[in-house]
Design an enzyme around this catalytic site. Structure first.
Site, PDB file in Angstrom:
ATOM      1  N   GLU A  10      64.140  -3.072   4.564  1.00 20.99           N
ATOM      2  CA  GLU A  10      63.163  -4.141   4.776  1.00 20.99           C
ATOM      3  C   GLU A  10      63.748  -5.275   5.606  1.00 20.99           C
ATOM      4  O   GLU A  10      63.015  -6.003   6.282  1.00 20.99           O
ATOM      5  CB  GLU A  10      62.674  -4.630   3.407  1.00 20.99           C
ATOM      6  CG  GLU A  10      61.519  -5.589   3.428  1.00 20.99           C
ATOM      7  CD  GLU A  10      61.985  -7.010   3.213  1.00 20.99           C
ATOM      8  OE1 GLU A  10      61.173  -7.930   3.448  1.00 20.99           O
ATOM      9  OE2 GLU A  10      63.139  -7.204   2.823  1.00 20.99           O
ATOM     10  N   GLN A 100      65.806 -15.977  -8.720  1.00 18.38           N
ATOM     11  CA  GLN A 100      66.093 -14.547  -8.697  1.00 18.38           C
ATOM     12  C   GLN A 100      67.591 -14.275  -8.543  1.00 18.38           C
ATOM     13  O   GLN A 100      68.107 -13.289  -9.063  1.00 18.38           O
ATOM     14  CB  GLN A 100      65.348 -13.882  -7.541  1.00 18.38           C
ATOM     15  CG  GLN A 100      63.864 -13.717  -7.748  1.00 18.38           C
ATOM     16  CD  GLN A 100      63.199 -13.106  -6.534  1.00 18.38           C
ATOM     17  OE1 GLN A 100      63.858 -12.473  -5.699  1.00 18.38           O
ATOM     18  NE2 GLN A 100      61.900 -13.305  -6.414  1.00 18.38           N
ATOM     19  N   LEU A 282      55.827  -7.398  -9.357  1.00 17.60           N
ATOM     20  CA  LEU A 282      56.565  -7.147 -10.594  1.00 17.60           C
ATOM     21  C   LEU A 282      57.495  -5.953 -10.449  1.00 17.60           C
ATOM     22  O   LEU A 282      58.618  -5.966 -10.960  1.00 17.60           O
ATOM     23  CB  LEU A 282      55.590  -6.935 -11.752  1.00 17.60           C
ATOM     24  CG  LEU A 282      56.224  -6.790 -13.142  1.00 17.60           C
ATOM     25  CD1 LEU A 282      57.080  -8.006 -13.484  1.00 17.60           C
ATOM     26  CD2 LEU A 282      55.154  -6.577 -14.215  1.00 17.60           C
ATOM     27  N   ALA A 283      57.047  -4.924  -9.738  1.00  7.24           N
ATOM     28  CA  ALA A 283      57.907  -3.757  -9.515  1.00  7.24           C
ATOM     29  C   ALA A 283      59.201  -4.168  -8.823  1.00  7.24           C
ATOM     30  O   ALA A 283      60.298  -3.719  -9.186  1.00  7.24           O
ATOM     31  CB  ALA A 283      57.163  -2.712  -8.685  1.00  7.24           C
ATOM     32  N   HIS A 306      60.083  -3.186   0.454  1.00  2.96           N
ATOM     33  CA  HIS A 306      60.878  -4.228  -0.206  1.00  2.96           C
ATOM     34  C   HIS A 306      61.544  -3.655  -1.453  1.00  2.96           C
ATOM     35  O   HIS A 306      62.747  -3.864  -1.702  1.00  2.96           O
ATOM     36  CB  HIS A 306      59.944  -5.380  -0.562  1.00  2.96           C
ATOM     37  CG  HIS A 306      60.629  -6.679  -0.817  1.00  2.96           C
ATOM     38  ND1 HIS A 306      60.989  -7.087  -2.091  1.00  2.96           N
ATOM     39  CD2 HIS A 306      61.016  -7.680   0.006  1.00  2.96           C
ATOM     40  CE1 HIS A 306      61.562  -8.278  -2.027  1.00  2.96           C
ATOM     41  NE2 HIS A 306      61.597  -8.659  -0.770  1.00  2.96           N
TER      42      HIS A 306
END
Length: 338
Positions: A10, A100, A282-283, A306
């Site tokens: 990505e 994150q 969410l994945a 992604h």
């Protein structure tokens, strides 16, 4: 030393954030070149620099070459320390993307931590705060740790100025199976705006309701103080027994309210018509904690590039592979394995 080409897959900032996060957890150094090589403006932006600075601040790590615009860094991790931390992106750059980076290593720290993040809370290039609070963190808490979030002030692009607080009580991550989302409990939506005409939000509500067929009182309007804008976001939420999906549409110059709302509403409609546990955002977020828990599985809609890029980086640091198996129903089962 793990060597990574930042333009692989990505080719965005996720490669950088995931590498730094897993470097702190595994103790492995890495060098990344051609950072964000597939973006219109390659190299590190302010939020990416802040993410790496935050990774260094919560540990005894060092990073060579760190600067806005740079395309190559070398990161050497140190021991992660629990504590009280404050990180300011300084622009409308996403606070959630900084989170994150530092959350996974702090889940393995030697004590509780409190994090204050200042910058963008509702940024079109990242999941909004609401997703972090109501969709992602409940899954993390189900895996063992206790993580709570509080929104102090909204921060829209381009002004920023938002603020969130996160409290983290670490605990070993336990693997879970998330194949079934359960029964639908409720649906709701909010067209939120600040410093913009009220009729923009009204048009979004009308258009979204037309696509989804939700009751009139299910989608409302919320006006924020003018000094928190200008900004606009449409949030659509479907709460199931086991998970809450949040779909967002961000207002921007040149984008009609009706088009924004229809796009977001169709994304939510597609999710609700599937049998998937996790939507695409969410994945993406579940891959790192599931790998660090030593396994587990979940169902999702078609995995994004992604997500597949994230899975490749995770394998480089942990040795854990992810399988993406499509079922007859159309959903994909994502499994973590050695």
């Amino acid at each position: 030393m793990i060597k990574i080409n930042g333009s692989e897959g990505e080719g965005g900032g996720q490669v950088l954030r995931t590498s730094a996060s897993l470097s702190l957890v595994t103790g492995q150094s890495f060098q990344i070149t051609d950072i964000r090589g597939k973006r219109e403006k390659p190299g590190m932006m302010r939020q990416h620099v802040t993410s790496i600075e935050a990774a260094c601040a919560i540990s005894e790590s060092t990073c060579e070459g760190l600067d806005i615009g740079t395309s190559e860094i070398t990161f050497r991790p140190g021991a992660v320390k629990a504590g009280n931390y404050n990180f300011a992106v300084g622009t409308a750059g996403s606070t959630n993307l900084v989170l994150q980076t530092v959350l996974p290593p702090l889940l393995f720290a030697d004590g509780p931590s409190h994090i204050t993040l200042e910058g963008g809370t509702h940024n079109m290039m990242a999941p909004p705060y609401d997703f972090i609070e109501r969709s992602f963190l409940p899954i993390i808490n189900r895996m063992g740790p206790t993580v709570s979030a509080r929104l102090v002030r909204h921060g829209f692009y381009p002004r920023g100025g938002g603020k969130i607080e996160i409290d983290i009580t670490p605990s070993p991550l336990t693997r879970i199976e998330s194949l079934d989302r359960g029964a639908l409990r409720s649906v709701k939506g909010t067209a939120m705006f600040a410093g913009l005409p009220f009729e923009i939000a009204e048009r979004e509500v009308k258009a979204a309701r037309k696509v989804l067929g939700w009751d009139e009182d299910a989608i409302g309007v919320r006006e924020l103080p003018e000094d928190q804008g200008p900004g606009n976001i449409l949030l659509l939420e479907a709460e199931y027994d086991q998970v809450t999906e949040i779909v967002s549409g961000f207002g921007k110059l040149g984008l009609k309210a009706e088009r924004l709302a229809k796009t977001a509403a169709n994304r939510m409609k597609g999710y609700m018509e599937s049998e998937a546990f996790a939507g695409p955002y969410l994945a993406d977020q579940l891959l790192v904690p599931f790998a660090l828990a030593g396994g587990g599985s979940f169902t999702t809609v078609k995995p994004s590039q992604h997500a597949r890029t994230g899975a490749d980086i995770i394998e480089r640091f942990t040795g854990r592979k992810f399988e993406f198996d499509q079922q007859e129903s159309g959903v994909f089962v994502v499994r973590s394995s050695t």
